[in-house]
Design a protein around this motif. Structure first.
Motif, PDB file in Angstrom:
ATOM      1  N   VAL A 253      62.959  65.423  33.882  1.00 40.89           N
ATOM      2  CA  VAL A 253      62.462  64.526  34.921  1.00 40.89           C
ATOM      3  C   VAL A 253      62.265  63.156  34.275  1.00 40.89           C
ATOM      4  N   MET A 254      62.910  62.140  34.817  1.00 42.29           N
ATOM      5  CA  MET A 254      62.778  60.778  34.308  1.00 42.29           C
ATOM      6  C   MET A 254      61.769  60.040  35.187  1.00 42.29           C
ATOM      7  N   VAL A 255      60.703  59.545  34.556  1.00 41.39           N
ATOM      8  CA  VAL A 255      59.656  58.836  35.277  1.00 41.39           C
ATOM      9  C   VAL A 255      59.866  57.332  35.129  1.00 41.39           C
ATOM     10  N   LEU A 256      59.906  56.629  36.254  1.00 42.56           N
ATOM     11  CA  LEU A 256      60.109  55.184  36.254  1.00 42.56           C
ATOM     12  C   LEU A 256      58.882  54.496  36.826  1.00 42.56           C
ATOM     13  N   ASP A 257      58.526  53.359  36.263  1.00 39.20           N
ATOM     14  CA  ASP A 257      57.468  52.517  36.812  1.00 39.20           C
ATOM     15  C   ASP A 257      58.051  51.778  38.024  1.00 39.20           C
ATOM     16  N   ALA A 258      57.382  51.887  39.174  1.00 40.92           N
ATOM     17  CA  ALA A 258      57.918  51.312  40.411  1.00 40.92           C
ATOM     18  C   ALA A 258      58.118  49.810  40.334  1.00 40.92           C
ATOM     19  N   ALA A 259      57.330  49.132  39.500  1.00 41.81           N
ATOM     20  CA  ALA A 259      57.447  47.683  39.385  1.00 41.81           C
ATOM     21  C   ALA A 259      58.462  47.262  38.338  1.00 41.81           C
ATOM     22  N   LYS A 260      58.679  48.101  37.332  1.00 38.32           N
ATOM     23  CA  LYS A 260      59.516  47.713  36.191  1.00 38.32           C
ATOM     24  C   LYS A 260      60.893  48.355  36.190  1.00 38.32           C
ATOM     25  N   GLY A 261      61.043  49.474  36.889  1.00 41.43           N
ATOM     26  CA  GLY A 261      62.355  50.112  36.944  1.00 41.43           C
ATOM     27  C   GLY A 261      62.778  50.678  35.596  1.00 41.43           C
ATOM     28  N   ILE A 262      64.062  50.517  35.265  1.00 43.34           N
ATOM     29  CA  ILE A 262      64.590  51.032  34.001  1.00 43.34           C
ATOM     30  C   ILE A 262      64.104  50.151  32.857  1.00 43.34           C
ATOM     31  N   GLU A 263      63.399  50.739  31.897  1.00 41.83           N
ATOM     32  CA  GLU A 263      62.907  50.010  30.732  1.00 41.83           C
ATOM     33  C   GLU A 263      63.651  50.487  29.487  1.00 41.83           C
ATOM     34  N   PRO A 264      63.529  49.749  28.377  1.00 47.67           N
ATOM     35  CA  PRO A 264      64.334  50.079  27.191  1.00 47.67           C
ATOM     36  C   PRO A 264      64.249  51.531  26.742  1.00 47.67           C
ATOM     37  N   GLN A 265      63.034  52.089  26.653  1.00 52.97           N
ATOM     38  CA  GLN A 265      62.924  53.468  26.191  1.00 52.97           C
ATOM     39  C   GLN A 265      63.481  54.450  27.212  1.00 52.97           C
ATOM     40  N   THR A 266      63.371  54.126  28.489  1.00 45.76           N
ATOM     41  CA  THR A 266      63.972  54.972  29.518  1.00 45.76           C
ATOM     42  C   THR A 266      65.472  55.067  29.285  1.00 45.76           C
ATOM     43  N   LEU A 267      66.079  53.931  29.009  1.00 47.26           N
ATOM     44  CA  LEU A 267      67.518  53.882  28.781  1.00 47.26           C
ATOM     45  C   LEU A 267      67.899  54.702  27.560  1.00 47.26           C
ATOM     46  N   LYS A 268      67.107  54.561  26.489  1.00 48.25           N
ATOM     47  CA  LYS A 268      67.386  55.297  25.261  1.00 48.25           C
ATOM     48  C   LYS A 268      67.300  56.806  25.505  1.00 48.25           C
ATOM     49  N   LEU A 269      66.232  57.238  26.177  1.00 50.17           N
ATOM     50  CA  LEU A 269      66.037  58.665  26.405  1.00 50.17           C
ATOM     51  C   LEU A 269      67.066  59.210  27.390  1.00 50.17           C
ATOM     52  N   PHE A 270      67.488  58.377  28.340  1.00 51.84           N
ATOM     53  CA  PHE A 270      68.557  58.806  29.236  1.00 51.84           C
ATOM     54  C   PHE A 270      69.830  59.089  28.442  1.00 51.84           C
ATOM     55  N   GLU A 271      70.113  58.240  27.466  1.00 56.67           N
ATOM     56  CA  GLU A 271      71.305  58.456  26.644  1.00 56.67           C
ATOM     57  C   GLU A 271      71.218  59.784  25.896  1.00 56.67           C
TER      58      GLU A 271
ATOM     59  N   PHE B 293      61.757  60.271  39.178  1.00 50.15           N
ATOM     60  CA  PHE B 293      60.523  60.104  39.942  1.00 50.15           C
ATOM     61  C   PHE B 293      60.067  58.658  39.810  1.00 50.15           C
ATOM     62  N   VAL B 294      60.078  57.926  40.902  1.00 52.51           N
ATOM     63  CA  VAL B 294      59.626  56.536  40.900  1.00 52.51           C
ATOM     64  C   VAL B 294      58.111  56.561  41.095  1.00 52.51           C
ATOM     65  N   ASN B 295      57.398  56.317  40.018  1.00 52.44           N
ATOM     66  CA  ASN B 295      55.943  56.480  39.966  1.00 52.44           C
ATOM     67  C   ASN B 295      55.223  55.158  40.294  1.00 52.44           C
ATOM     68  N   LYS B 296      53.934  55.256  40.509  1.00 51.07           N
ATOM     69  CA  LYS B 296      53.050  54.105  40.755  1.00 51.07           C
ATOM     70  C   LYS B 296      53.414  53.357  42.039  1.00 51.07           C
ATOM     71  N   TRP B 297      53.846  54.124  43.063  1.00 53.51           N
ATOM     72  CA  TRP B 297      54.202  53.477  44.319  1.00 53.51           C
ATOM     73  C   TRP B 297      52.963  52.980  45.067  1.00 53.51           C
ATOM     74  N   ASP B 298      51.785  53.356  44.573  1.00 54.62           N
ATOM     75  CA  ASP B 298      50.540  52.889  45.181  1.00 54.62           C
ATOM     76  C   ASP B 298      50.100  51.541  44.611  1.00 54.62           C
ATOM     77  N   ARG B 299      50.960  50.932  43.795  1.00 60.00           N
ATOM     78  CA  ARG B 299      50.689  49.619  43.211  1.00 60.00           C
ATOM     79  C   ARG B 299      51.817  48.670  43.620  1.00 60.00           C
ATOM     80  N   PRO B 300      51.681  47.386  43.319  1.00 55.11           N
ATOM     81  CA  PRO B 300      52.788  46.468  43.626  1.00 55.11           C
ATOM     82  C   PRO B 300      54.093  46.976  43.012  1.00 55.11           C
ATOM     83  N   ALA B 301      55.143  46.986  43.810  1.00 50.84           N
ATOM     84  CA  ALA B 301      56.400  47.600  43.370  1.00 50.84           C
ATOM     85  C   ALA B 301      57.587  46.802  43.874  1.00 50.84           C
ATOM     86  N   ARG B 302      58.749  47.098  43.299  1.00 49.65           N
ATOM     87  CA  ARG B 302      59.993  46.537  43.815  1.00 49.65           C
ATOM     88  C   ARG B 302      60.310  47.166  45.172  1.00 49.65           C
ATOM     89  N   GLU B 303      61.268  46.607  45.845  1.00 45.60           N
ATOM     90  CA  GLU B 303      61.757  47.242  47.060  1.00 45.60           C
ATOM     91  C   GLU B 303      62.450  48.557  46.662  1.00 45.60           C
TER      92      GLU B 303
END
Length: 530
Positions: free
Chosen positions: A109-127, A139-149
């Motif tokens: 399960v890949m957890v993403l910050d709703a405001a930041k999206g794909i971050e460097p370590q996410t990319l590394k671990l995805f690889e 799982f797009v997490n922290k949707w209860d905070r300011p987030a991207r569309e």
């Protein structure tokens, strides 16, 4: 062995990966809460005073820093399945440990910050997941905070990872107006209510469209408009493309408030594959109902401070494990008794009498087992070894108190076998002043802390000028040792590593003497590039 196949079909063995602070440890706690594995309220790494530390973070240094450093195995039941959650380190310096843990998984399960999206370590671990061929839920997490569309988040996943996101759930509202999620599979709407601090399961209410529009008005209508756009582009979930690593089923929610957590855990049960026949070192596959086999993906010492023990975590790949089995250690050919075996829940233990493919068994005082080793009964088998990452940071370690040299040497040996750091030795110096090699500098902090706290060996770490390592051989080592800006050291598994003071000097040596063996190591430069 039909019971082996039926028990294997009930197993879901997976890990959670994320960039630091994206919410991995909080989500881990909430899975345990929804799985009924926590009698108390769920903890949080950043919990308020008086709240206990997160169950998966048991090492004192983790609790002090609020990050995951070690990897823990957590097992609990949910629905009619046995869930094996292999908790991974949450800091990028420990991506090598994450790689080893992912070797024991069937999905992630890949957890993403709703405001930041794909971050460097996410990319590394995805690889790393892609390299291991693991199917991935997002799982797009922290949707209860300011987030991207939400559509922007999907675009980010596809553009940066090359994965096609196929939303399983869709949020109604965002930030403080986050109300619930629509399940695209049956178009049901689950509306949530907050609990104090998110410590308990969030109350859920399934609403019909008319009631949803009455309560949530514009938020409900906008979510349905966005779903209409998704329907037009045909981003529907497909099992085959998910298992092939082409698509990633995507869910939205908030681990902190528990919004969408049950939906995600249900998706793990429904979508993550049960154990499959494991590929062997000779290219074959070990059938699930073949005699017992498993491999060691992690070694951890001193989980029980009272006993100064050493635990080897073994992923069962085939057959039925029964405590007391005398297996064969493939690397040495020696018998290995499994009398002291347990399941793990953080640092709590429970003796395990039997286990099946997909389960993880902790073998206590397994002094001869190393990461990558295979154990088997009856039919010989060996699984592929787990490669070491390319180290990028190097320190010379010395005992601060020479009278504690014996403890220093024992500690260095232990940390090497666990993979906390790679230990490189100069044949002329041996254990007097080994070079510690790591993917990231925090590994040195952990090594020093454990040498001093667990082994009673105060340690000095001295910087070195080396920046890059390549694997070499005995013939090439002779001229390399004669060059300035280069040294050749031996790893504990006998591999020779040539260390260079700069990548530019390495490039020059390769250009001037192409006959020398200087092979790249796994993930060389991966952290530098990001």
């Amino acid at each position: 062995m039909s019971d082996v196949l039926s028990e294997a079909a009930r197993r879901r063995t997976f890990a959670i990966i994320s960039h630091p602070d994206a919410g991995k440890t909080t989500l881990t706690e909430k899975f345990l809460l929804y799985g009924g594995a926590l009698a108390m309220e769920a903890g949080s790494v950043k919990g308020k005073g008086g709240r206990r530390s997160a169950t998966s973070d048991w090492m004192a240094m983790e609790q002090q820093r609020g990050i995951s450093i070690t990897s823990t195995v957590l097992q609990f039941n949910y629905r009619d399945c046995v869930v094996n959650l292999l908790d991974t380190p949450g800091h990028r310096d420990f991506s090598e440990d994450t790689y080893r843990v992912l070797a024991g998984c069937d999905g992630a399960v890949m957890v993403l910050d709703a405001a930041k999206g794909i971050e460097p370590q996410t990319l590394k671990l995805f690889e790393v997941c892609r390299d291991r061929g693991l199917p991935l839920l997002s799982f797009v997490n922290k949707w209860d905070r300011p987030a991207r569309e939400p559509l922007e988040v999907l675009d980010d996943i596809e553009s940066q990872l090359g994965l096609i996101p196929t939303p399983v759930t869709w949020p109604v509202g965002a930030d403080t107006d986050f109300r619930g999620v629509i399940d695209r599979r049956d178009h049901s709407y689950t509306r949530y209510s907050r609990t104090t601090g998110g410590a308990r399961i969030a109350p859920e209410e399934d609403l019909d469209p008319a009631r949803a529009e009455e309560l949530d008005g514009e938020l409900w209508l906008r979510a349905n408009e966005e779903l209409g756009l998704l329907d037009e582009v045909g981003s529907e979930f497909d099992v085959e493309t998910f298992l092939a690593g082409i698509t990633t089923p995507t869910l939205f929610g908030s681990a902190m408030t528990n919004f969408g957590v049950r939906k995600l855990l249900d998706a793990v049960i429904d979508l993550v594959p049960s154990p499959r026949p494991r590929t062997t070192a000779d290219g074959g596959a070990r059938a699930l109902d073949a005699p017992l086999s498993g491999f060691v993906f992690k070694v951890q010492a001193n989980t029980d401070k009272a006993h100064r023990d050493r635990v080897a975590y073994v992923r069962i790949c085939s057959g039925r494990f029964q405590r007391g089995d005398v297996a064969t250690h493939a690397r040495t050919g020696k018998p290995f008794a499994t009398k002291y075996a347990h399941t793990a829940f953080g640092n709590d233990r429970e003796t395990v009498e039997e286990a099946f493919p997909g389960d993880v068994v902790g073998l206590v005082n397994a002094t001869d087992l190393r990461v990558g080793d295979t154990l088997y009964l009856e039919e010989p088998v060996e699984f592929p070894s787990i490669p070491a990452f390319a180290p990028e940071h190097f320190r010379v370690a010395r005992p601060a108190d020479v009278s504690r040299f014996k403890q220093f040497r024992r500690g260095i040996h232990q940390l090497d076998e666990e993979g906390v750091v790679q230990v490189l030795r100069d044949p002329d110096l041996g254990d007097q002043a080994p070079t510690l090699a790591a993917v990231g500098p925090m590994q040195f902090d952990v090594a020093k802390w454990r040498l001093e706290q667990e082994f009673g060996a105060p340690t000095l770490l001295e910087s070195t000028p080396y920046q890059v390592a390549r694997q070499t051989d005995a013939d090439s080592a002779v001229p390399l040792r004669q060059m300035s800006g280069v040294t050749v050291l031996e790893r504990s598994d006998g591999v020779l590593l040539a260390l260079f003071e700069s990548p530019y000097w390495l490039d020059r040596v390769i250009a001037d003497q192409p006959e020398l063996t200087l092979d790249r190591l796994l993930a060389e430069g991966a952290l530098r590039e990001h």
